[in-house]
Each structure stands twice: as C-alpha cells, then as structure tokens.
Design a protein around this motif. Structure first.
Motif, PDB file in Angstrom:
ATOM      1  N   SER A  33       0.837  -1.205   0.000  1.00  0.00           N
ATOM      2  CA  SER A  33       0.000   0.000   0.000  1.00  0.00           C
ATOM      3  C   SER A  33       0.873   1.256   0.000  1.00  0.00           C
ATOM      4  O   SER A  33       0.535   2.259  -0.611  1.00  0.00           O
ATOM      5  N   ALA A  66       2.648   1.649  -3.483  1.00  0.00           N
ATOM      6  CA  ALA A  66       1.790   2.257  -4.503  1.00  0.00           C
ATOM      7  C   ALA A  66       1.875   3.781  -4.434  1.00  0.00           C
ATOM      8  O   ALA A  66       1.990   4.446  -5.464  1.00  0.00           O
ATOM      9  N   LEU A 113      -5.815  -3.744  -0.543  1.00  0.00           N
ATOM     10  CA  LEU A 113      -4.487  -4.363  -0.573  1.00  0.00           C
ATOM     11  C   LEU A 113      -4.232  -4.951  -1.959  1.00  0.00           C
ATOM     12  O   LEU A 113      -3.170  -4.765  -2.551  1.00  0.00           O
ATOM     13  N   LEU A 114      -5.238  -5.663  -2.481  1.00  0.00           N
ATOM     14  CA  LEU A 114      -5.077  -6.266  -3.799  1.00  0.00           C
ATOM     15  C   LEU A 114      -4.951  -5.194  -4.878  1.00  0.00           C
ATOM     16  O   LEU A 114      -4.209  -5.355  -5.842  1.00  0.00           O
ATOM     17  N   SER A 118      -3.495  -2.457  -4.566  1.00  0.00           N
ATOM     18  CA  SER A 118      -2.199  -1.784  -4.460  1.00  0.00           C
ATOM     19  C   SER A 118      -1.107  -2.506  -5.222  1.00  0.00           C
ATOM     20  O   SER A 118      -0.008  -1.970  -5.385  1.00  0.00           O
ATOM     21  N   VAL A 131      -2.336   2.149 -10.216  1.00  0.00           N
ATOM     22  CA  VAL A 131      -2.111   1.552  -8.915  1.00  0.00           C
ATOM     23  C   VAL A 131      -2.720   2.473  -7.864  1.00  0.00           C
ATOM     24  O   VAL A 131      -2.615   3.685  -7.945  1.00  0.00           O
ATOM     25  N   ALA A 132      -3.442   1.856  -6.900  1.00  0.00           N
ATOM     26  CA  ALA A 132      -4.258   2.668  -6.014  1.00  0.00           C
ATOM     27  C   ALA A 132      -3.542   3.108  -4.740  1.00  0.00           C
ATOM     28  O   ALA A 132      -3.453   4.290  -4.450  1.00  0.00           O
ATOM     29  N   GLY A 133      -3.031   2.168  -3.984  1.00  0.00           N
ATOM     30  CA  GLY A 133      -2.465   2.525  -2.688  1.00  0.00           C
ATOM     31  C   GLY A 133      -3.564   2.735  -1.667  1.00  0.00           C
ATOM     32  O   GLY A 133      -4.746   2.734  -2.008  1.00  0.00           O
ATOM     33  N   ILE A 134      -3.176   2.878  -0.396  1.00  0.00           N
ATOM     34  CA  ILE A 134      -4.152   3.125   0.659  1.00  0.00           C
ATOM     35  C   ILE A 134      -3.757   4.417   1.353  1.00  0.00           C
ATOM     36  O   ILE A 134      -2.686   4.498   1.935  1.00  0.00           O
ATOM     37  N   GLU A 174      -2.074   6.381   7.288  1.00  0.00           N
ATOM     38  CA  GLU A 174      -1.006   5.555   7.820  1.00  0.00           C
ATOM     39  C   GLU A 174      -1.556   4.537   8.811  1.00  0.00           C
ATOM     40  O   GLU A 174      -2.656   4.683   9.332  1.00  0.00           O
ATOM     41  N   ARG A 185      -9.411   4.674   7.756  1.00  0.00           N
ATOM     42  CA  ARG A 185      -8.933   4.697   6.365  1.00  0.00           C
ATOM     43  C   ARG A 185      -9.975   4.104   5.423  1.00  0.00           C
ATOM     44  O   ARG A 185      -9.679   3.858   4.260  1.00  0.00           O
TER      45      ARG A 185
END
Lengths: 287, 323, 342
Positions: free
Chosen positions: B187, B190, C275-276, C278, C286-289, C292, C308
């Motif tokens: 994460s 990314a 998660l997948l 990312s 690509v996404a990311g979260i 923190e 989040r």
C-alpha cells in the motif's frame, strides 16, 4: 538546543555521573577561587618553620608541611597547576590526534596506514619513560611536562577517531553526501566530526583523569614544576620522609588526586552511557 | 536524439584478497557493460543480488571508480574528469538510495539537509534557497513545519520523501533510483510509485530504475536491461522483454514471479541451482551452468548482445522462438 | 479435516516506554491438519507476534497476555509450564523456519555438529520417559540411534535438494549461500516430524528464482508429509502460490479468512480489496491506501481500519464487527462487507 537540554537532564539524574561532574566543577572553582578560599594564601611561597608538621586542627584544617605551610592552601593553588597541565596537554593531544585520525580514517589506503603506523610507534614507547627522557633532557619544568604528556597522548585520540571515522564513513548518509558532490573537507568537518563527537568527548574526559595521574607521577619523580610550586605529586614525594607519623601530609594530596581522577572517570563513563545510544532513526521494521 | 547517459564498455572489478593480503582473484561486478539512457525515459535495471546492478548505479555516480570504459553524461566522459569537476557534474546527476531517509544526517535538521545541496552547488542567497526548499517540500507533499525537525522525529515514509526532496533541490536531469521500493508494504509502495511519476512530470526527470521487483519494473519502465553476474544479458522495450523474452535467464526470472489468479509457478518452475561463485565464473556464457538450452558452444564462446528487432540478447540461441 | 490449531480471542500487548502497545486484539485463527495457512498483512499488523505466540517464544517480561487461548491438538498452550512447552511442543510438535537463516546458526560450529546436537534431543527416535529428559546435558546419545538419526538427516537434506549432503554437513554456515541455508532450515524444521511448521517470511530475503524454488519445496514437502504450515508473508503473490487458505490481519485484528482461490477472487473486507488493488499492474494504474497504519498504543476503537475506510459508519467506530460467515471457510469481520455482484 533540545538535544543538549536532554543530555543535561540525564546527567543530573544519574547519581554517579552527577558526582563526577560535581567533583570536576569543585576542582575548577577551587582553582579559580584559590586566593579567596585559601586560609593562608601567602603560605604557598613562604615558610613558617615554627609551624612545621602540625596535625590537622581548627587553624590548619589539613595540617602543615615540613616548611610549616598550610597544606589546604597549597592544595588549592596546586589545583591550578593540575588543571593547566591537564587542559593544555589533553588539548594539544586532541588538536593533533583528531585531525590525523579523521584524515587517516577518511582516506584509508596508504596515507591512513602511514599515520596509523606512526601512532603505533608512539604507543609502543612507555609514556612515563618517554616523559622522563624529555624532562631529563630539557630540565624539569611545567612546560616540559606538558610537552612530554602531549607527545605521548595524541595517538590515543588518533586511533579512536580513526576507528570511529572508518565506521561512520560506511553510513549511507555519508556516502550520499559524497554523491551529492560535497568536498572531502566538508564531509569530514560537517558530517563525520559531529557524529563522532560523543566518542571524543568521552575519551577526553577519561583522558583528563589519566593525564592528571601521569602528571602527578612525574611530579612525584621530581620532574614536574620545581619547588616550591605546590604540585600535588611533588607534595606526596616530600611527605615520604615524615611517614607514618605525619599521616596527613601524604593523605591530603593523595585524596585530592584520587578524587579528581575518579571524578573524570565517573563523568566519562556517565557521558558514554548518555551520549552513546545514538539518536536512532525512526521507522525500523520488525514485522 | 542523443542519449543523456551513454555507458560504453564499463568494467568494475573488486579484488579478492587471500592470506597476507595477496590478491588471488577478482569479482567482475561489472564486465564490459554498455547501455544508453534517453532523455525523459525510465530505464529499468533488473537482476538478482550480486548481478552488478547496484554497482553500475554507484559507478555512474562516482562512488566506485571504474576499471575501464566510459561514462558519458551529456556527451562528457565523467569518469575521466578530475574530482572537482566530477563533483560539479553531480548537480545534474543524482542517486537515490534504497531508503532515501537513511541518506539524511541524523544530527542535522531537515531544513539544513535540504539547504546543503544548494550551498554546495549554487551561489543562491539565503532567501532564494529558502524559497526553493519550500517549493520542493510542497512537491513531495510535506508541511513546512518539518524543516525544524530532526530525521528521527518524523515517520519512515516522511523520511523517504525528505530524502527525495533533497536530491531534487538541484533540479537534476537524471536520477538513479536504487531499489526504491524494496522493503515497502504494497500500500505504501503504490503511493511511492505514484510520487515518482508525479515528480518526473513536475521536474522533467529521467530515471534509471534499479530493482529486483519485475512487477514494479514492468509498470514503471519504458525499457528494461536484465543483468546476470556483471553483464547485460538482455535489453529492450519493456513490453517486448516481458512478452517475448529472448534470453533463457530472462525467461526464468519472469517464470518465477507469482501471478495471482494464474497458474501456480511453483508447479513447474524449471530453473535449478544457484548462481556460480562470482569470483570463479564458468567459461563461455555465464548462465550455461543453469541453462536448460546450453550446448557445447556455450562453454567455448561468450555470446555477445545481438539485435532482434528492438531487443538485444546475449545468447547463442537468441533468435530461436521461445518454446 | 481435523482442527490442529485454534487461536481464540487472543489479546496481548507489549509494554513500551510510551505505554502498552495493543499488538493483538482478540485474534482468531484455525489451521487444519496438513493445511498451509497464509497469514498476510503489512508491517506492524501483528502477524509475526501471532506466529511467535503460537511458537511460545514471546519475551515474557515485555509481553502481557490479556486473554484468549491457543489450542494445539486439544490442549491450551498458554496453560503449559515453560519447561513442558520446551520439552514436548517447541522444536518437536511445532517447529520454525526463520526469515534470516544465517542468524539461526552458530557461526563457530559446523552444520553437522549443530544438526546432530538438535537430533540428540528432538529426534523422533528419542526414548520418552527416560530420566535424561529431565537432565538433558547428562543424557547419553547411543551410537546406534546416532547412526539412524544421521541417515534421517542425510535423507532429508536430499529431500530439500541440497547437493552432496555429507559434504554440506562438514561446512560452516558462512560457506553456504542464502538459498542453501534456507533449504537447510526447512530440513531442520522437518527433522523432528512435527505437526505444524511456522514459517516466518521464509523467502523475503531471497531472490525471485530462489524464492520460486523454495516455495515449491515447502509446498511439496508439506503435502507429502502431511505437515500443517503457518506461513506469514507480506507478499500476496507468495501467499497465492503456496497457501490453501489465507488470513489477513490489520493492526492487530484479523479481518478476513478464506480459502485461497475464494480469497483472491472475491475479497469481502474493504482492506483486503484495497491491498489487492495496491499491487503493481501492467496498465500502470495503482491505487495505494491513503493514511497511515495506526499507533497501537492508542489504537482507534471498534474496527481498527475505520479511519482509512470509506465504507465506515458509526457502528464501525463504536464496536468491533463480529466474524460473519459468508461461505464455508470464508469469514469476514466487517459491518459493510463487499459482496460480489450477483
């Protein structure tokens, strides 16, 4: 700066370190205020044979010596000599040893090897023997004691700084400063030196103690300041003829040397613990 | 268009010392490596540990001295420059460590670390520097208040951003990213990759992207060079390398990446054994000891890179259709 | 299939300078005999702590177990005395494959010496109930058993595809490559014929081609010998490769558990989905979260992912969602799970 306030706070909290720091502080105050604190400041250079070898009492707190001078007063003025010798000798050793170690550690290869072999040669000669040789050749005086001590002490700092520089140089932030285009002098002075300063401070504190001890030994052997200078080592040497009856004669300077050396060692050990846990980088992974 | 970075025949050998300091051999970490990086592109450099990809990056940066070959940056052979001139070139050529946060001096405040490159390379006034530092800090997404903090006072992810900001203050032309996503959670990875892209747009950068993670390389890079034991075994456009790999080693690397939703790679992964001792390489092709396609010629002759369209592969059987 | 290990509502924390870090918050996990269970999550999610709790090697002075049980073959490991745990469970019924195999060897002894030392106490051939079990250093190592143990060791080194096992045994740890050391660790973990092997990120330090070899090896040996594996990893691809089922953790809570194919095809928890998403993809999206990972000394209440999560509601903030069974073997802890479009 926040970092120094933190160090000061830890220093005050740790009892042994605090004791060491207090002893050193007292020594410095004693040296500065010697004329004010001594009950008989003139005794340092004057004789009162009628009063010789008096045991401690309400007038002479630490008794008197073979010339009838007040031992406490002589001790206080002696602190000046002790501090002068230690400061100049260690200062010179640091001033010579640190740059040599830094340059040798930074460049490595043959200049590093050469500098380290030279310091090895100095380390191979027993300090007291070299100091005696220098003092014998040049005559007994404070200057020559200082010269002898500086000449024998600098390799300790050179070796320490060399080893520390070698290990810090492998840190990524040093490599990246080099990659950024910083000149070697800039890297050494602005990056490496501050990061090894705690090790130098600790070594210097402990080195002060060792220097005072060696200086006292030289004084004891009659190679220090010539009489009637109130040098602690010489005072113990003078007392030998009057032991064990005049027990106070050797006890007072002996205690003074013991306390000061212990003070520097306690402070050095404490500083090692306080400064050594280096500021750790956050964000470590353990999962 | 002329390449921004042109590496020709670059070699870097690390001596192996036996007892009593005698040199008994050498690890050929880089052996006759040639490649070009075009302005604006992202060139991926992949391979397993010990293949020389990091050594290549560090040699270009001048952290290691080359034992042979040329490194031309903007047409100038920087390996031949004297140290002072070499340091001046660094202004345009920056290196980002695996963890850019680790490149910050722990005893320096963030602000001082960010001013430092400008002090070294420019004659800007303090106000101008302050403005420039504030701009960069905004570009990497950090508040200005961070300038007064020490590195250990901010999170690992923020340290990374500061590290990146530090190399960008000089507006370099080429940035070498060495394993920039290694050790990151997906994460976070990314967001870091997105940041790299945004910064490339904003500052008009060219990247050399060193990584062992092929999935990331495939996503980020325009072209890819595959290294094995100090040599480039295959180089070409990313899509072609991933779709029609010509070198058996590239094929094995691709076969080793788990593919979620696809066939389990562990069922029929065919590459056996481990890389040979880099101090004692086999004769001929370095991969032949593990290569299922190896024949007698592979032990005798070291294959050179040959062109197949836009792809180049160093294999005697490169022109064969992959099975 | 029979249940081999069941962790129920395990809650524990570590005392730190800043206060008690609540590292595990009512975690549940079950592993059947012979099953390869992946424990997936990002740094600091508690997967390593959970693995160590099962292994019984948490630091006793820092860890504070607040509740729950770890039932292994019908007995609660938390009620065992340390001595009994060391004698009967650790290194016998449950063994361990570490992330860094180099640190697990003593550099001054040969591999053979170290393996035989372990075999002396942990070999399946040891006599149980013998007096030497209580004074292990004094116990004898009969030559006959030693020879038989040696044969087992060589056979197993062969099974993990280490070339020339007899020579390997005479080498020192630094003379082996990372891949060889990891093969050796796998062999050592299987020697006592355990029921459960805990593998903590065993391929993280390895190159991809070596990782592919090692994953294949673990998978095959676990199947052949009917050994269950608890496999922690932060790499979803690795989990896909070798696991029968996957459990995802976030900030000390398990959020979803499902058979592998179902897990990757129909993730129900919003965190799993993110998660997948990312993972790097060919098309470059690509996404990311955002945000923190929370501080575990002061974790958010309820579902720890709610700060989040865009699906979060008031319910998520106030209470921890119960485990809901979506399908056989597929459970999720979420008030608003993602349901596949019908």
């Amino acid at each position: 700066m926040a970092v120094w306030r933190q160090v000061l706070w830890k220093l005050l909290r740790d009892r042994a370190t605090f004791l060491g720091a207090s002893i050193i502080l007292s020594l410095i105050l004693a040296a500065i205020l010697a004329p004010v604190l001594s009950p008989f400041p003139e005794d340092v250079f004057e004789f009162h044979t009628a009063n010789r070898l008096r045991p401690p009492d309400g007038v002479n707190y630490f008794g008197t010596d073979r010339m009838g001078s007040d031992i406490l007063s002589r001790l206080l003025f002696g602190a000046r000599i002790t501090i002068t010798i230690a400061l100049i000798a260690v200062g010179t050793a640091v001033a010579v040893g640190v740059p040599i170690g830094l340059v040798a550690g930074y460049y490595g290869a043959w200049p590093g090897d050469l500098l380290m072999r030279v310091s090895d040669i100095f380390l191979a000669i027993p300090q007291v023997v070299l100091a005696i040789a220098i003092a014998q050749t040049l005559g007994p005086s404070i200057e020559n004691v200082i010269l002898a001590l500086s000449a024998t002490y600098w390799p300790f700092w050179a070796r320490l700084v060399y080893a520390e520089t070698r290990s810090v140089k492998n840190e990524i932030f040093i490599e990246s400063a080099i990659a950024l285009g910083a000149s070697p002098a800039r890297v050494m002075i602005l990056h490496i030196l501050p990061n090894i300063s705690s090790a130098i401070i600790v070594r210097t504190s402990i080195g002060m103690g060792a220097t005072i001890l060696t200086a006292a030994a030289l004084g004891f052997l009659g190679l220090g300041a010539p009489p009637p200078a109130p040098e602690w080592g010489r005072m113990i040497a003078e007392s030998r003829d009057f032991l064990p009856e005049a027990w106070w004669y050797a006890t007072a300077p002996g205690l003074a040397i013991f306390l000061v050396v212990m003070g520097f060692n306690l402070l050095g050990d404490g500083l090692r613990d306080i400064l050594d846990p280096r500021i750790r980088r956050a964000g470590g992974r353990n999962d | 268009m002329s390449p921004i970075l042109d590496i020709r025949g670059l070699s870097r050998h690390f001596p192996i010392h036996g007892p009593f300091g005698r040199q008994v051999g050498a690890v050929r970490a880089l052996d006759d490596v040639s490649l070009q990086v075009m302005p604006g592109e992202i060139l991926g450099l992949v391979g397993e540990s010990g293949c020389g990809k990091s050594t290549l990056g560090k040699t270009v940066m001048g952290i290691h001295r080359p034992d042979g070959g040329e490194i031309r940056f903007d047409g100038v052979d920087i390996a031949a420059l004297e140290p002072r001139a070499q340091r001046a070139v660094r202004k345009h050529l920056q290196y980002s460590y695996q963890d850019p946060g680790a490149s910050l001096d722990p005893r320096w405040k963030i602000g001082r670390s960010l001013h430092e490159p400008l002090i070294i390379h420019t004659t800007l006034s303090t106000e101008e520097r302050t403005r420039r530092v504030a701009d960069i800090l905004r570009a990497v997404g950090l508040p200005e208040g961070h300038l007064d903090l020490y590195p250990h006072e901010i999170s690992g992810g923020q340290q990374r951003r500061v590290g990146l900001a530090r190399i960008l203050t000089l507006h370099p032309k080429l940035v070498i990213l060495d394993e920039p996503t290694s050790g990151l959670d997906v994460s976070v990875q990314a967001t870091v990759l997105t940041l790299f892209r945004e910064l490339r747009q904003a500052f008009n950068l060219t990247y050399m992207f060193i990584s062992h993670d092929l999935a990331v390389v495939r996503m980020m890079c325009d072209r890819v060079a595959v290294m094995y034991l100090g040599r480039i075994v295959e180089i070409g456009p990313t899509d072609q390398i991933f779709e029609t790999p010509r070198h058996p080693y590239t094929r094995s690397l691709l076969a080793a990446i788990p593919r979620i939703g696809g066939k389990r790679i562990t069922v029929d992964f065919w590459l056996k054994g481990e890389p040979p001792d880099p101090g004692n390489l086999p004769s001929g092709c370095r991969f032949r000891t593990r290569c299922p396609r190896a024949e007698a010629v592979c032990a005798q002759e070291e294959p050179a890179l040959v062109a197949i369209g836009l792809q180049h592969a160093a294999c005697h059987f490169a022109s064969e259709k992959p099975a | 299939m029979t249940e081999l290990l069941a962790v129920r509502d395990l809650t524990l924390g570590f005392r730190t300078d800043a206060g008690l870090a609540r590292v595990l918050d009512g975690v549940n996990l079950t592993i059947d005999a012979g099953q390869v269970m992946g424990l997936v999550g990002e740094s600091g999610c508690g997967k390593t702590t959970l693995a160590r709790a099962v292994l019984g090697v948490l630091p006793r002075n820092a860890a504070e177990i607040a509740g729950g049980e770890i039932v292994f073959k019908g007995r609660d490991l938390l009620k065992f005395s340390p001595g009994a745990l060391a004698r009967d469970i650790c290194g016998r019924a449950i063994t361990f494959i570490p992330q860094d195999p180099y640190g697990s060897f003593n550099p001054v002894f040969t591999i053979g010496t170290q393996i035989m030392e372990i075999m002396k106490w942990k070999s399946p051939r040891r006599v149980t109930g013998h007096w030497s079990e209580h004074a292990p250093l004094l116990g004898p190592y009969p030559a006959e058993r030693r020879r038989a143990d040696m044969e087992t060791v060589v056979a197993l080194l062969d099974a993990v595809q280490l070339p020339q096992p007899a020579q390997i045994l005479r080498k020192y740890p630094h003379e082996l490559s990372g891949g060889q050391r990891q093969r050796l660790m796998i062999a050592m973990a299987l020697l006592p014929e355990p029921d459960l092997v805990i593998a903590d990120e065993p391929t993280t330090a390895l190159d991809v081609t070596i990782q592919a070899q090692i994953l294949g090896l673990i998978r095959r040996l676990a199947n052949e010998r009917n050994v269950a594996v608890l496999f922690t990893t932060h790499d979803l691809g690795t989990a896909y490769e070798i696991c029968d089922a996957v459990t995802v953790m976030y900030a000390g809570q398990e959020v979803e558990s499902a058979p592998t194919d179902r897990f990757f095809a129909a993730p129900a928890h919003p965190y799993t989905g993110k998660l997948l998403a990312s993972l790097p993809r060919h098309d470059g999206e690509v996404a990311g979260i955002p945000g923190e990972v929370p501080n575990l000394v002061r974790p958010p209440g309820g579902c720890r992912f709610h700060p989040r999560c865009e699906r979060a509601s008031e319910a998520c903030r106030s209470g921890k969602p119960p485990a809901e069974m979506l399908d056989p073997g597929h459970s999720v802890r979420c008030f608003h799970p993602v349901r596949p479009a019908a």
